[in-house]
Design a protein around this motif. Structure first.
Motif, PDB file in Angstrom:
ATOM      1  N   ALA A 107     -13.906  24.642   3.615  1.00 39.98           N
ATOM      2  CA  ALA A 107     -12.977  24.791   2.482  1.00 39.98           C
ATOM      3  C   ALA A 107     -11.599  24.253   2.863  1.00 39.98           C
ATOM      4  O   ALA A 107     -10.944  23.568   2.060  1.00 39.98           O
ATOM      5  CB  ALA A 107     -12.897  26.252   2.054  1.00 39.98           C
ATOM      6  N   ALA A 108     -11.161  24.517   4.099  1.00 41.59           N
ATOM      7  CA  ALA A 108      -9.863  23.996   4.550  1.00 41.59           C
ATOM      8  C   ALA A 108      -9.891  22.467   4.621  1.00 41.59           C
ATOM      9  O   ALA A 108      -8.898  21.804   4.309  1.00 41.59           O
ATOM     10  CB  ALA A 108      -9.510  24.579   5.919  1.00 41.59           C
ATOM     11  N   ARG A 164     -11.727  20.536   2.685  1.00 41.81           N
ATOM     12  CA  ARG A 164     -11.661  20.061   1.288  1.00 41.81           C
ATOM     13  C   ARG A 164     -10.222  20.120   0.780  1.00 41.81           C
ATOM     14  O   ARG A 164      -9.758  19.213   0.099  1.00 41.81           O
ATOM     15  CB  ARG A 164     -12.587  20.884   0.396  1.00 41.81           C
ATOM     16  CG  ARG A 164     -12.724  20.322  -1.002  1.00 41.81           C
ATOM     17  CD  ARG A 164     -13.887  20.917  -1.756  1.00 41.81           C
ATOM     18  NE  ARG A 164     -15.188  20.665  -1.174  1.00 41.81           N
ATOM     19  CZ  ARG A 164     -15.857  19.522  -1.274  1.00 41.81           C
ATOM     20  NH1 ARG A 164     -15.341  18.514  -1.926  1.00 41.81           N
ATOM     21  NH2 ARG A 164     -17.050  19.382  -0.728  1.00 41.81           N
ATOM     22  N   ASP A 165      -9.493  21.174   1.133  1.00 44.13           N
ATOM     23  CA  ASP A 165      -8.086  21.288   0.734  1.00 44.13           C
ATOM     24  C   ASP A 165      -7.252  20.164   1.353  1.00 44.13           C
ATOM     25  O   ASP A 165      -6.423  19.547   0.672  1.00 44.13           O
ATOM     26  CB  ASP A 165      -7.507  22.640   1.145  1.00 44.13           C
ATOM     27  CG  ASP A 165      -8.102  23.798   0.360  1.00 44.13           C
ATOM     28  OD1 ASP A 165      -8.732  23.564  -0.699  1.00 44.13           O
ATOM     29  OD2 ASP A 165      -7.952  24.949   0.824  1.00 44.13           O
ATOM     30  N   GLN A 189      -7.958  16.972  -0.398  1.00 43.42           N
ATOM     31  CA  GLN A 189      -7.313  16.929  -1.718  1.00 43.42           C
ATOM     32  C   GLN A 189      -5.832  16.572  -1.597  1.00 43.42           C
ATOM     33  O   GLN A 189      -5.313  15.782  -2.386  1.00 43.42           O
ATOM     34  CB  GLN A 189      -7.480  18.274  -2.441  1.00 43.42           C
ATOM     35  CG  GLN A 189      -7.047  18.243  -3.875  1.00 43.42           C
ATOM     36  CD  GLN A 189      -7.888  17.298  -4.724  1.00 43.42           C
ATOM     37  OE1 GLN A 189      -9.107  17.264  -4.617  1.00 43.42           O
ATOM     38  NE2 GLN A 189      -7.225  16.505  -5.550  1.00 43.42           N
TER      39      GLN A 189
END
Length: 167
Positions: A72-73, A75-76, A79
């Motif tokens: 998730a980190a 993906r952040d 982004q």
């Protein structure tokens, strides 16, 4: 390289060699072929930073392979990279610094420097033209080559301008 690998892993988990092949396949011969060692070092750092995680996957006829996936980190972070604009103009152009300072230091004349740089750009342009003519190039590779050629043409035009203004 970090963001390139994160973007590929956003699509699907992969091991280092698959990532290398994907970059080469997507961008073609114009994209500098990444060193497999650099890919694995980058993956290790991404894992240490918590942006990817890995697991060993068993293979029957081959040694186990280490497969990486985006966290998730990761993906952040990806982004954030996507939302940032690309680099702007090169204000600190290494060649321009040489063009101004080398003659002052008595190391080279401006005509010599400009002509050497022009020959260098024209050689790259010939190589890219050869790649562009290859029939197997898909759209991303063609656009990468075209963009590089347009930048080179602008650099060649700028060299003419330097020659007019500085000599």
């Amino acid at each position: 390289m970090r963001q390139h690998l994160l973007a590929l892993l956003a699509k699907e988990p992969a091991h280092g060699y698959e990532l290398k092949l994907a970059l080469e396949q997507i961008f073609g011969e114009a994209y500098p072929s990444p060193n497999i060692g650099q890919i694995y070092v980058t993956l290790k750092r991404l894992e240490q930073d918590g942006l990817v995680r890995s697991e060993y996957v068993e293979q029957t006829a081959r040694p186990d392979k280490k497969v990486y996936e985006l966290t998730a980190a990761g993906r952040d972070a990806l982004q954030v990279w996507v939302e940032e604009p690309g680099e702007g103009p090169r204000v600190r152009d290494e060649f321009f610094v040489k063009l101004i300072l080398a003659p002052m230091a008595g190391l080279a004349g401006r005509p010599e420097l400009i002509n050497r740089q022009r020959r260098h750009y024209l050689g790259i342009m010939r190589d890219l033209a050869g790649l562009a003519a290859a029939p197997h190039q898909d759209a991303p590779a063609r656009l990468l080559i075209e963009g590089a050629m347009l930048h080179l043409q602008a650099d060649l035009d700028w060299l003419e301008r330097c020659q007019e203004e500085l000599m």
